[in-house]
Motif scaffolding. Structure first.
Motif, short mmCIF file in Angstrom:
data_model
loop_
_atom_site.label_atom_id
_atom_site.label_comp_id
_atom_site.label_asym_id
_atom_site.label_seq_id
_atom_site.Cartn_x
_atom_site.Cartn_y
_atom_site.Cartn_z
N LYS A 82 0.81 -1.21 0.00
CA LYS A 82 0.00 0.00 0.00
C LYS A 82 0.85 1.27 0.00
O LYS A 82 0.31 2.37 -0.16
N TRP A 84 2.69 2.09 -2.33
CA TRP A 84 2.52 2.63 -3.68
C TRP A 84 1.04 2.46 -4.06
O TRP A 84 0.40 1.49 -3.65
N PRO A 85 0.49 3.38 -4.88
CA PRO A 85 -0.91 3.24 -5.30
C PRO A 85 -1.14 1.93 -6.07
O PRO A 85 -0.26 1.45 -6.79
N GLU A 86 -2.34 1.40 -5.93
CA GLU A 86 -2.68 0.15 -6.63
C GLU A 86 -2.86 0.38 -8.12
O GLU A 86 -2.44 -0.44 -8.95
N GLN A 88 -2.22 1.48 -11.80
CA GLN A 88 -0.93 1.57 -12.51
C GLN A 88 -0.58 3.01 -12.90
O GLN A 88 0.57 3.42 -12.74
N ARG A 91 0.37 4.83 -9.82
CA ARG A 91 1.66 4.34 -9.33
C ARG A 91 2.81 4.92 -10.15
O ARG A 91 3.87 5.28 -9.61
N ARG A 95 5.70 7.28 -8.45
CA ARG A 95 7.14 7.00 -8.53
C ARG A 95 7.89 8.15 -9.20
O ARG A 95 9.00 8.51 -8.79
N THR A 162 1.11 7.29 0.94
CA THR A 162 2.03 6.49 0.15
C THR A 162 3.46 7.05 0.20
O THR A 162 3.72 8.08 0.83
#
Length: 222
Positions: A82, A84-86, A88, A91, A95, A162
């Protein structure tokens, strides 16, 4: 029984330590915390004895050694997805902006060192072009993330705090310390981050640090 240790610097000042400490606590790692006060005569020697790159934060967990705050964040995300966001797309942005924060914004970093004891006190000199450019970019990142991915919660990518929020937590502290003006979206985000229980805890523990750890170079900035 402890599974290792996390070595950090003075909580009042160490932005990099905050970026290492937050994911470790968010992931629930059972490690002892060792604080080495910064800018003291023996600080560098003490840190060099434990950290491979001679810097903090440094994490040792289950005999695995991890240094650099971004590496620690990624390690913790392997244990707690969790972080990082689920989604894509979310996420990928999380990053990207975390890496941008890790390597950039030197204008803000240099002129506004983190000092949690400084409360809404602007710099006396007008902000340079480099600083105003950094502030505008950070405001833009926060606004875009909140509008595109943050609708379900208070943080950049929704309900979960996050690694992207971790990356910007010291900037939140700086903006509060130096009373930086940002958009309404970013102002609400700043308030949410500051109220997070772990941020509350970090501020409280910073406030209890010994007075002899204070550094004049940070306390006298005007």
């Amino acid at each position: 029984m402890s599974e290792g240790r996390l070595v950090i610097g003075t909580k009042r000042y160490s932005s990099w330590s905050l970026r290492g400490w937050l994911p470790v606590r968010l992931a629930g790692l059972n490690v002892l915390e060792e604080v080495i006060p910064l800018r003291q005569p023996d600080s560098s020697a003490r840190i060099a004895q434990v950290s491979p790159n001679g810097k903090v934060p440094f994490l040792e967990h289950r005999n695995v050694k991890i240094w650099d705050s971004l590496a620690i964040a990624e390690y913790c995300a392997e244990l707690e997805p969790k972080l990082w966001p689920e989604n894509q797309d979310a996420r990928a942005m999380a990053r990207s902006v975390s890496a941008e924060m890790h390597s950039g914004f030197q204008g803000v970093r240099s002129a506004m060192p983190m000092n949690l004891g400084r409360i809404q006190r602007p710099l006396k000199e007008p902000l340079s072009d480099a600083i105003t450019k950094d502030i505008a970019r950070i405001d833009s990142i926060w606004t875009e993330a909140r509008r595109n991915f943050g609708g379900s919660g208070d943080y950049l990518f929704g309900r979960h705090f996050t690694n992207a929020d971790v990356a910007f937590a010291p900037i939140v502290a700086r903006f509060l310390s130096y009373d930086i003006n940002v958009s309404d979206v970013s102002r609400a985000y700043i308030e949410s981050v500051r109220k997070h229980p772990l941020m509350e805890r970090w501020y409280e523990e910073a406030d209890r640090e010994p007075e002899e750890w204070l550094v004049d170079a940070f306390e006298t900035i005007e």
